[in-house]
Motif scaffolding. Structure first.
Motif, PDB file in Angstrom:
ATOM      1  N   LEU A 120       0.826  -1.214   0.000  1.00  0.00           N
ATOM      2  CA  LEU A 120       0.000   0.000   0.000  1.00  0.00           C
ATOM      3  C   LEU A 120       0.857   1.259   0.000  1.00  0.00           C
ATOM      4  N   ALA A 121       2.037   1.196   0.630  1.00  0.00           N
ATOM      5  CA  ALA A 121       2.927   2.355   0.649  1.00  0.00           C
ATOM      6  C   ALA A 121       3.431   2.674  -0.758  1.00  0.00           C
ATOM      7  N   LEU A 122       3.802   1.642  -1.511  1.00  0.00           N
ATOM      8  CA  LEU A 122       4.307   1.843  -2.871  1.00  0.00           C
ATOM      9  C   LEU A 122       3.217   2.381  -3.793  1.00  0.00           C
ATOM     10  N   VAL A 123       2.003   1.850  -3.641  1.00  0.00           N
ATOM     11  CA  VAL A 123       0.893   2.338  -4.465  1.00  0.00           C
ATOM     12  C   VAL A 123       0.571   3.782  -4.120  1.00  0.00           C
ATOM     13  N   ILE A 127       0.317   6.792  -6.833  1.00  0.00           N
ATOM     14  CA  ILE A 127      -0.940   7.402  -7.291  1.00  0.00           C
ATOM     15  C   ILE A 127      -1.672   8.173  -6.192  1.00  0.00           C
ATOM     16  N   TYR A 128      -1.046   8.341  -5.027  1.00  0.00           N
ATOM     17  CA  TYR A 128      -1.656   9.089  -3.919  1.00  0.00           C
ATOM     18  C   TYR A 128      -3.006   8.495  -3.512  1.00  0.00           C
ATOM     19  N   GLU A 129      -3.048   7.191  -3.435  1.00  0.00           N
ATOM     20  CA  GLU A 129      -4.290   6.494  -3.071  1.00  0.00           C
ATOM     21  C   GLU A 129      -3.946   5.155  -2.451  1.00  0.00           C
ATOM     22  N   ILE A 130      -4.692   4.777  -1.403  1.00  0.00           N
ATOM     23  CA  ILE A 130      -4.524   3.468  -0.769  1.00  0.00           C
ATOM     24  C   ILE A 130      -5.735   2.610  -1.134  1.00  0.00           C
ATOM     25  N   PRO A 131      -5.584   1.660  -2.045  1.00  0.00           N
ATOM     26  CA  PRO A 131      -6.716   0.816  -2.434  1.00  0.00           C
ATOM     27  C   PRO A 131      -7.297   0.066  -1.239  1.00  0.00           C
ATOM     28  N   ASN A 132      -8.625  -0.057  -1.215  1.00  0.00           N
ATOM     29  CA  ASN A 132      -9.299  -0.717  -0.091  1.00  0.00           C
ATOM     30  C   ASN A 132      -8.886  -2.173   0.083  1.00  0.00           C
ATOM     31  N   VAL A 133      -8.414  -2.801  -1.001  1.00  0.00           N
ATOM     32  CA  VAL A 133      -8.066  -4.217  -0.920  1.00  0.00           C
ATOM     33  C   VAL A 133      -6.979  -4.458   0.126  1.00  0.00           C
ATOM     34  N   PHE A 134      -6.037  -3.522   0.266  1.00  0.00           N
ATOM     35  CA  PHE A 134      -4.971  -3.685   1.264  1.00  0.00           C
ATOM     36  C   PHE A 134      -5.542  -3.612   2.679  1.00  0.00           C
ATOM     37  N   ILE A 135      -6.484  -2.706   2.891  1.00  0.00           N
ATOM     38  CA  ILE A 135      -7.102  -2.565   4.213  1.00  0.00           C
ATOM     39  C   ILE A 135      -7.896  -3.814   4.557  1.00  0.00           C
ATOM     40  N   ILE A 136      -8.665  -4.302   3.587  1.00  0.00           N
ATOM     41  CA  ILE A 136      -9.503  -5.496   3.812  1.00  0.00           C
ATOM     42  C   ILE A 136      -8.635  -6.710   4.124  1.00  0.00           C
ATOM     43  N   VAL A 137      -7.577  -6.910   3.329  1.00  0.00           N
ATOM     44  CA  VAL A 137      -6.683  -8.050   3.553  1.00  0.00           C
ATOM     45  C   VAL A 137      -6.028  -7.943   4.930  1.00  0.00           C
ATOM     46  N   GLY A 138      -5.642  -6.730   5.326  1.00  0.00           N
ATOM     47  CA  GLY A 138      -5.034  -6.540   6.641  1.00  0.00           C
ATOM     48  C   GLY A 138      -5.978  -6.884   7.779  1.00  0.00           C
ATOM     49  N   SER A 186      -7.550  17.466   4.520  1.00  0.00           N
ATOM     50  CA  SER A 186      -6.317  17.438   5.301  1.00  0.00           C
ATOM     51  C   SER A 186      -5.751  16.029   5.430  1.00  0.00           C
ATOM     52  N   LEU A 187      -6.628  15.027   5.434  1.00  0.00           N
ATOM     53  CA  LEU A 187      -6.195  13.629   5.579  1.00  0.00           C
ATOM     54  C   LEU A 187      -7.118  12.757   4.749  1.00  0.00           C
ATOM     55  N   GLY A 188      -6.522  11.944   3.878  1.00  0.00           N
ATOM     56  CA  GLY A 188      -7.323  11.106   2.994  1.00  0.00           C
ATOM     57  C   GLY A 188      -8.067  10.008   3.739  1.00  0.00           C
ATOM     58  N   GLY A 189      -9.177   9.566   3.139  1.00  0.00           N
ATOM     59  CA  GLY A 189      -9.950   8.484   3.745  1.00  0.00           C
ATOM     60  C   GLY A 189      -9.157   7.197   3.858  1.00  0.00           C
ATOM     61  N   GLY A 190      -8.258   6.950   2.896  1.00  0.00           N
ATOM     62  CA  GLY A 190      -7.425   5.759   2.954  1.00  0.00           C
ATOM     63  C   GLY A 190      -6.493   5.768   4.152  1.00  0.00           C
ATOM     64  N   ASP A 191      -5.979   6.944   4.508  1.00  0.00           N
ATOM     65  CA  ASP A 191      -5.092   7.059   5.667  1.00  0.00           C
ATOM     66  C   ASP A 191      -5.845   6.734   6.960  1.00  0.00           C
ATOM     67  N   GLY A 233       0.522   7.469   3.495  1.00  0.00           N
ATOM     68  CA  GLY A 233       0.547   6.023   3.696  1.00  0.00           C
ATOM     69  C   GLY A 233       1.927   5.462   3.994  1.00  0.00           C
ATOM     70  N   PRO A 234       2.972   5.845   3.243  1.00  0.00           N
ATOM     71  CA  PRO A 234       4.306   5.321   3.530  1.00  0.00           C
ATOM     72  C   PRO A 234       4.793   5.670   4.937  1.00  0.00           C
ATOM     73  N   ALA A 235       4.453   6.859   5.422  1.00  0.00           N
ATOM     74  CA  ALA A 235       4.857   7.260   6.773  1.00  0.00           C
ATOM     75  C   ALA A 235       4.157   6.395   7.819  1.00  0.00           C
ATOM     76  N   ILE A 236       2.864   6.128   7.607  1.00  0.00           N
ATOM     77  CA  ILE A 236       2.116   5.278   8.543  1.00  0.00           C
ATOM     78  C   ILE A 236       2.673   3.863   8.518  1.00  0.00           C
ATOM     79  N   ALA A 237       2.970   3.364   7.325  1.00  0.00           N
ATOM     80  CA  ALA A 237       3.496   2.008   7.182  1.00  0.00           C
ATOM     81  C   ALA A 237       4.840   1.864   7.891  1.00  0.00           C
ATOM     82  N   ALA A 238       5.751   2.824   7.679  1.00  0.00           N
ATOM     83  CA  ALA A 238       7.063   2.772   8.324  1.00  0.00           C
ATOM     84  C   ALA A 238       6.923   2.889   9.841  1.00  0.00           C
ATOM     85  N   ALA A 239       6.028   3.763  10.281  1.00  0.00           N
ATOM     86  CA  ALA A 239       5.809   3.940  11.718  1.00  0.00           C
ATOM     87  C   ALA A 239       5.251   2.671  12.352  1.00  0.00           C
ATOM     88  N   THR A 240       4.395   1.979  11.630  1.00  0.00           N
ATOM     89  CA  THR A 240       3.815   0.734  12.149  1.00  0.00           C
ATOM     90  C   THR A 240       4.888  -0.321  12.353  1.00  0.00           C
TER      91      THR A 240
END
Length: 258
Positions: A120-123, A127-138, A186-191, A233-240
């Motif tokens: 999700l970080a690479l996507v 494209i500045y978007e986190i596809p829902n499929v990554f959230i669902i799989v997680g 200010s913050l995307g729904g994907g975030d 997304g990449p910042a959240i992923a690295a922080a996680t």
């Protein structure tokens, strides 16, 4: 299994690092295809510039990039170093997770989570978007692995839902407030969804620490990219990943101050 025999430990960590690099290569390819609307499950890997199919010698993690001098074998165009760096990063992440959790189901849980976060970080970077499929799989992976953990299922579900809902709802309300003040998103729904998903794994204490670290990483990312639109997304992923590896110790240290 680790830390009992130096040779066994070295063997396991080397194999783990190789697997990490291989998964890093695969996820890099998968993320590129998702970002560019290609089928993830079919079709051969190809050069992003000339579209020439890549052979086995072109797909060896890290080494192919080095041996080819960072250029496509067929058209000579420069290959982004992102691919090799991602493979090295995943190798290091895999080794760190296994070092932390040993050879266990808990390690497996977080290794898969790391793969999801990388994808999700690479996507998001592309494209500045986190596809829902990554959230669902997680979310599904968290639920599936509950019976495999030593902690009771009731405790895990309670702790996870409190962590996920608290951080998710909190970030949603904060986002709506800032949207109204700034007159823009200010913050995307994907975030927000991502904060909820990782909150299931981290609990409330870990989620709060994760938020702080993510903001710090976000600032560093913003300074590095030097552009108006910043993928969070990449910042959240690295922080996680950082919170997963050292979060419990940091939270316990902080509580011990009072």
């Amino acid at each position: 299994m680790l830390h009992t025999d130096i040779f066994l430990t070295a063997y396991i960590l080397v194999i783990t690092g190789i697997l990490g690099a291989v998964f890093g290569s695969f996820i890099n390819c998968m993320a590129w295809r998702i970002a560019h609307g290609e089928n993830v499950l079919s079709g051969r890997s190809h050069c992003a510039v000339c579209d020439h199919p890549l052979g086995a010698a072109d797909l060896v993690p890290v080494f192919s990039y080095l041996f080819l001098g960072g250029r496509c074998r067929y058209c000579g165009e420069k290959i982004s170093p992102r691919y090799m760096l991602t493979e090295l990063l995943m190798a290091a992440a895999f080794v760190s997770v296994v070092w932390k959790f040993d050879v266990s189901f808990e390690a497996l849980r977080y290794l898969v989570l790391v793969c999801i976060l990388l994808g999700l970080a690479l996507v998001d970077l592309e494209i500045y978007e986190i596809p829902n499929v990554f959230i669902i799989v997680g979310i599904v992976w968290w639920a599936v692995t509950i019976p495999l953990m030593e902690e009771s299922a009731v405790s895990q579900i309670t702790r996870g839902l409190i962590g996920g809902l608290s951080i998710g709802i909190g970030m949603l309300l904060l986002s709506l407030l800032f949207d109204k003040i700034l007159k823009k998103e200010s913050l995307g729904g994907g975030d927000i969804k991502l904060f909820f998903m990782v909150g299931l794994y981290l609990g409330i204490g870990g989620s709060l620490l994760n938020l702080i670290i993510a903001c710090l990483f976000g600032i560093i990312l913003a300074l590095g990219l030097k552009q108006n639109r910043i993928p969070f997304g990449p910042a959240i992923a690295a922080a996680t990943l950082v919170t997963t590896l050292v979060g419990q110790e940091v939270v316990q240290w902080y509580i011990g101050l009072f």
